[in-house]
Design an enzyme around this catalytic site. Sequence first.
Site, PDB file in Angstrom:
ATOM      1  CG  ASP A 158     -48.733 -25.626   6.826  1.00  0.00           C
ATOM      2  OD1 ASP A 158     -48.306 -24.804   6.010  1.00  0.00           O
ATOM      3  OD2 ASP A 158     -47.842 -26.390   7.571  1.00  0.00           O
TER       4      ASP A 158
ATOM      5  CG  ASN B  12     -45.814 -18.793   6.993  1.00  0.00           C
ATOM      6  OD1 ASN B  12     -46.475 -19.717   7.500  1.00  0.00           O
ATOM      7  ND2 ASN B  12     -44.821 -18.913   6.138  1.00  0.00           N
TER       8      ASN B  12
ATOM      9  CB  THR C  16     -43.019 -20.603  -0.243  1.00  0.00           C
ATOM     10  OG1 THR C  16     -42.342 -21.109   0.530  1.00  0.00           O
ATOM     11  CG2 THR C  16     -42.497 -19.990  -1.417  1.00  0.00           C
ATOM     12  N   GLY C  17     -42.435 -18.894   2.263  1.00  0.00           N
ATOM     13  CA  GLY C  17     -41.345 -18.183   2.825  1.00  0.00           C
ATOM     14  C   GLY C  17     -40.136 -18.434   2.258  1.00  0.00           C
TER      15      GLY C  17
ATOM     16  CE  LYS D 101     -46.346 -17.700   2.919  1.00  0.00           C
ATOM     17  NZ  LYS D 101     -46.932 -19.219   2.960  1.00  0.00           N
TER      18      LYS D 101
ATOM     19  CG  ASP E 269     -47.199 -22.894   2.744  1.00  0.00           C
ATOM     20  OD1 ASP E 269     -46.046 -22.265   2.712  1.00  0.00           O
ATOM     21  OD2 ASP E 269     -47.333 -23.877   3.554  1.00  0.00           O
TER      22      ASP E 269
ATOM     23  CG  ASP F 136     -41.536 -26.163   2.791  1.00  0.00           C
ATOM     24  OD1 ASP F 136     -41.013 -27.197   2.651  1.00  0.00           O
ATOM     25  OD2 ASP F 136     -41.165 -25.043   2.692  1.00  0.00           O
TER      26      ASP F 136
END
Length: 268
Positions: A220, A223, A43-44, A197, A9, A11
């Site tokens: 973290d 998601n 990632t988003g 994901k 991931d 952020d």
Amino acid sequence: MSIKLVAIDLDGTLLNTHHQISAGVKEAIDYAINKGIYVILATGRPFSGITPYLDELGLKRQDQFCISNNGSVIHDTSTGKHLMEFPLSFDDYLAIEKLSRDIDISMHALADNKIFTANENINHYTVHESYITNTPLMFRPVDKMDPSLRFNKIMLCGEPELLNLAESKIPAEFFNKYTMLRSTPFFLECLHPDANKGTAVNALAKKLNITEDEIMCIGDQNNDLPMFEFAKHKIAMGNAIDAVKEAATFVTKGNDEDGVAFAIKTFI
């Protein structure tokens, strides 16, 4: 079995609180890459928000991949080409935009490498999303939207307490029809029902003939939990929310303490 794929991931995980990759984390990732391990940024963010970090890590090349928009798209990193995608339709956009007005919360949608919002008073979290992901922001009333657009994701946003209240008003049919997840306390993301994901990591692993035992995923937030379903090594950051730590097989250090580097050094 040795690890062959590491999904990370961005952020709160790869990036420290200054949205930077520390020297220690970069060194550990370089080590993994030189060992022939696939390092997948998952990632988003849209692809435009991943590109600077792909460049920094030397991952923008042939036979390398990344996952954007919380699993809605798998990209060839050298071109940005979509290898797999789960888009939302224009009808989905209309339904979720109406929902946002019904529950009195701001909304924006990602399509065509742009962020579109019909909110004349643009929410500052929408501006934040545009800034942090290097994605152009467009104010566009619904009747001016191009109906041929397909959307990678649609995001409801606001102060956490307001978003909590709005989320409690969402009819059950939306949770049945879409993947809906809180990626941060101020974003509720609406995705295609097959998009997450985990689905994307699993699809890449199959493409690369990599088994679950050979996968490590690091995250973290909520998601990131779907990735854990397809990985033997489920790594929670020290700064992760409790749900991620509880699902993890190992808790590493925080993102300001080179937690990704510590995980790579521990297992690779």
